[in-house]
Scaffold this motif. Structure first.
Motif, PDB file in Angstrom:
ATOM      1  N   GLY A   1       0.784  -1.223   0.000  1.00  0.00           N
ATOM      2  CA  GLY A   1       0.000   0.000   0.000  1.00  0.00           C
ATOM      3  C   GLY A   1       0.819   1.277   0.000  1.00  0.00           C
ATOM      4  O   GLY A   1       0.267   2.356   0.188  1.00  0.00           O
ATOM      5  N   GLU A   2       2.148   1.168  -0.229  1.00  0.00           N
ATOM      6  CA  GLU A   2       3.001   2.361  -0.168  1.00  0.00           C
ATOM      7  C   GLU A   2       2.549   3.437  -1.140  1.00  0.00           C
ATOM      8  O   GLU A   2       2.525   4.620  -0.790  1.00  0.00           O
ATOM      9  N   LEU A   3       2.219   3.057  -2.365  1.00  0.00           N
ATOM     10  CA  LEU A   3       1.828   4.041  -3.367  1.00  0.00           C
ATOM     11  C   LEU A   3       0.543   4.759  -2.961  1.00  0.00           C
ATOM     12  O   LEU A   3       0.442   5.982  -3.101  1.00  0.00           O
ATOM     13  N   SER A   4      -0.410   4.030  -2.427  1.00  0.00           N
ATOM     14  CA  SER A   4      -1.653   4.658  -1.961  1.00  0.00           C
ATOM     15  C   SER A   4      -1.375   5.646  -0.843  1.00  0.00           C
ATOM     16  O   SER A   4      -1.931   6.746  -0.821  1.00  0.00           O
ATOM     17  N   VAL A   5      -0.511   5.279   0.094  1.00  0.00           N
ATOM     18  CA  VAL A   5      -0.186   6.160   1.215  1.00  0.00           C
ATOM     19  C   VAL A   5       0.539   7.405   0.712  1.00  0.00           C
ATOM     20  O   VAL A   5       0.216   8.531   1.108  1.00  0.00           O
ATOM     21  N   LEU A   6       1.518   7.228  -0.153  1.00  0.00           N
ATOM     22  CA  LEU A   6       2.264   8.370  -0.683  1.00  0.00           C
ATOM     23  C   LEU A   6       1.357   9.321  -1.458  1.00  0.00           C
ATOM     24  O   LEU A   6       1.443  10.545  -1.291  1.00  0.00           O
ATOM     25  N   PHE A   7       0.507   8.795  -2.326  1.00  0.00           N
ATOM     26  CA  PHE A   7      -0.427   9.649  -3.060  1.00  0.00           C
ATOM     27  C   PHE A   7      -1.384  10.355  -2.097  1.00  0.00           C
ATOM     28  O   PHE A   7      -1.655  11.545  -2.243  1.00  0.00           O
ATOM     29  N   CYS A   8      -1.911   9.630  -1.127  1.00  0.00           N
ATOM     30  CA  CYS A   8      -2.860  10.209  -0.180  1.00  0.00           C
ATOM     31  C   CYS A   8      -2.257  11.414   0.530  1.00  0.00           C
ATOM     32  O   CYS A   8      -2.847  12.503   0.541  1.00  0.00           O
ATOM     33  N   TRP A   9      -1.087  11.259   1.113  1.00  0.00           N
ATOM     34  CA  TRP A   9      -0.464  12.341   1.865  1.00  0.00           C
ATOM     35  C   TRP A   9       0.046  13.442   0.952  1.00  0.00           C
ATOM     36  O   TRP A   9       0.013  14.624   1.316  1.00  0.00           O
ATOM     37  N   SER A  10       0.505  13.097  -0.246  1.00  0.00           N
ATOM     38  CA  SER A  10       0.968  14.123  -1.185  1.00  0.00           C
ATOM     39  C   SER A  10      -0.181  15.021  -1.615  1.00  0.00           C
ATOM     40  O   SER A  10      -0.042  16.248  -1.652  1.00  0.00           O
ATOM     41  N   PHE A  11      -1.315  14.425  -1.939  1.00  0.00           N
ATOM     42  CA  PHE A  11      -2.462  15.226  -2.352  1.00  0.00           C
ATOM     43  C   PHE A  11      -3.048  16.018  -1.184  1.00  0.00           C
ATOM     44  O   PHE A  11      -3.530  17.129  -1.384  1.00  0.00           O
ATOM     45  N   LEU A  12      -2.990  15.457   0.024  1.00  0.00           N
ATOM     46  CA  LEU A  12      -3.454  16.221   1.178  1.00  0.00           C
ATOM     47  C   LEU A  12      -2.577  17.460   1.381  1.00  0.00           C
ATOM     48  O   LEU A  12      -3.082  18.546   1.670  1.00  0.00           O
ATOM     49  N   LEU A  13      -1.274  17.310   1.190  1.00  0.00           N
ATOM     50  CA  LEU A  13      -0.358  18.446   1.290  1.00  0.00           C
ATOM     51  C   LEU A  13      -0.706  19.518   0.256  1.00  0.00           C
ATOM     52  O   LEU A  13      -0.767  20.702   0.576  1.00  0.00           O
ATOM     53  N   VAL A  14      -0.967  19.106  -0.977  1.00  0.00           N
ATOM     54  CA  VAL A  14      -1.336  20.061  -2.030  1.00  0.00           C
ATOM     55  C   VAL A  14      -2.674  20.728  -1.704  1.00  0.00           C
ATOM     56  O   VAL A  14      -2.839  21.932  -1.906  1.00  0.00           O
ATOM     57  N   ALA A  15      -3.628  19.950  -1.189  1.00  0.00           N
ATOM     58  CA  ALA A  15      -4.931  20.529  -0.831  1.00  0.00           C
ATOM     59  C   ALA A  15      -4.784  21.583   0.266  1.00  0.00           C
ATOM     60  O   ALA A  15      -5.472  22.599   0.250  1.00  0.00           O
ATOM     61  N   ILE A  16      -3.871  21.365   1.190  1.00  0.00           N
ATOM     62  CA  ILE A  16      -3.681  22.312   2.287  1.00  0.00           C
ATOM     63  C   ILE A  16      -2.870  23.524   1.849  1.00  0.00           C
ATOM     64  O   ILE A  16      -3.235  24.667   2.121  1.00  0.00           O
ATOM     65  N   LEU A  17      -1.744  23.289   1.161  1.00  0.00           N
ATOM     66  CA  LEU A  17      -0.834  24.386   0.803  1.00  0.00           C
ATOM     67  C   LEU A  17      -1.238  25.138  -0.459  1.00  0.00           C
ATOM     68  O   LEU A  17      -0.783  26.246  -0.685  1.00  0.00           O
ATOM     69  N   GLY A  18      -2.058  24.528  -1.302  1.00  0.00           N
ATOM     70  CA  GLY A  18      -2.477  25.175  -2.541  1.00  0.00           C
ATOM     71  C   GLY A  18      -1.589  24.795  -3.715  1.00  0.00           C
ATOM     72  O   GLY A  18      -0.689  23.972  -3.583  1.00  0.00           O
ATOM     73  N   PRO A  19      -1.827  25.413  -4.862  1.00  0.00           N
ATOM     74  CA  PRO A  19      -1.178  24.974  -6.100  1.00  0.00           C
ATOM     75  C   PRO A  19       0.231  25.494  -6.322  1.00  0.00           C
ATOM     76  O   PRO A  19       0.910  25.052  -7.245  1.00  0.00           O
ATOM     77  N   GLY A  20       0.689  26.431  -5.522  1.00  0.00           N
ATOM     78  CA  GLY A  20       1.985  27.056  -5.805  1.00  0.00           C
ATOM     79  C   GLY A  20       1.798  28.205  -6.776  1.00  0.00           C
ATOM     80  O   GLY A  20       0.683  28.577  -7.131  1.00  0.00           O
ATOM     81  N   SER A  21       2.908  28.764  -7.216  1.00  0.00           N
ATOM     82  CA  SER A  21       2.826  29.989  -8.021  1.00  0.00           C
ATOM     83  C   SER A  21       2.539  29.736  -9.499  1.00  0.00           C
ATOM     84  O   SER A  21       2.048  30.626 -10.183  1.00  0.00           O
ATOM     85  N   TRP A  22       2.835  28.556 -10.008  1.00  0.00           N
ATOM     86  CA  TRP A  22       2.616  28.262 -11.429  1.00  0.00           C
ATOM     87  C   TRP A  22       1.376  27.382 -11.561  1.00  0.00           C
ATOM     88  O   TRP A  22       1.468  26.155 -11.613  1.00  0.00           O
ATOM     89  N   ALA A  23       0.201  27.979 -11.642  1.00  0.00           N
ATOM     90  CA  ALA A  23      -1.043  27.220 -11.727  1.00  0.00           C
ATOM     91  C   ALA A  23      -2.100  28.036 -12.463  1.00  0.00           C
ATOM     92  O   ALA A  23      -2.121  29.267 -12.377  1.00  0.00           O
ATOM     93  N   LEU A  24      -2.989  27.338 -13.142  1.00  0.00           N
ATOM     94  CA  LEU A  24      -4.091  28.016 -13.812  1.00  0.00           C
ATOM     95  C   LEU A  24      -5.033  28.670 -12.816  1.00  0.00           C
ATOM     96  O   LEU A  24      -5.658  29.676 -13.140  1.00  0.00           O
TER      97      LEU A  24
END
Length: 149
Positions: free
Chosen positions: A102-125
């Motif tokens: 389940g490593e890939l599921s865990v990594l994707f889960c936490w990575s997307f949660l980080l993006v949801a919290i921090l936002g898209p960064g400066s280069w985003a539509l």
């Protein structure tokens, strides 16, 4: 030199890489490309629950996160889908991700949660269309410009 000026671009690159990998994962399951579903060379049968629907979420959310459009909701949906995948598919096999594949599921889960919290960064539509992330970045930039270096 101020190192914090790299935060927005670094977050954008992180978001783009994670989004691209998720998009490819979804396309593999939907269309049988890039090795297909679980390396079988075959797609998930159309409409099959939950595999086909998960692949659709992966492809759509991966594409949205990649380009930075509706980033926070797409990343939150992607994170939730990976949490579901981990707890419903992997965790019943064994407790730890190293034992249940389940490593890939865990990594994707936490990575997307980080993006949801921090936002898209400066280069985003999102920033071009004036959504919340773009306004916040502009406010942050104004605040930084008023502080002496």
């Amino acid at each position: 030199m101020r190192i914090d000026r790299f935060g927005g671009p670094a977050l954008s690159l992180f978001r783009m890489v994670v989004g691209l990998l998720f998009l490819c994962h979804g396309l593999a399951s939907l269309f049988g490309i890039f090795g297909g579903n679980r390396g079988s060379g075959e797609p998930v049968p159309l409409g099959q629950w939950p595999g086909w629907w998960a692949a659709l979420i992966q492809a759509l959310c991966g594409a949205l996160v990649l380009v930075g459009l509706f980033t926070r909701p797409a990343a939150l949906l992607a994170s939730g889908s990976m949490a579901y995948a981990y707890f419903m598919v992997h965790q019943p096999e064994a407790l730890l991700p190293m034992r249940n594949q389940g490593e890939l599921s865990v990594l994707f889960c936490w990575s997307f949660l980080l993006v949801a919290i921090l936002g898209p960064g400066s280069w985003a539509l999102d920033n071009l269309f004036g959504q919340r992330g773009g306004r916040q970045l502009a406010l942050d930039a104004d605040a930084r410009s008023s502080v002496p270096a």
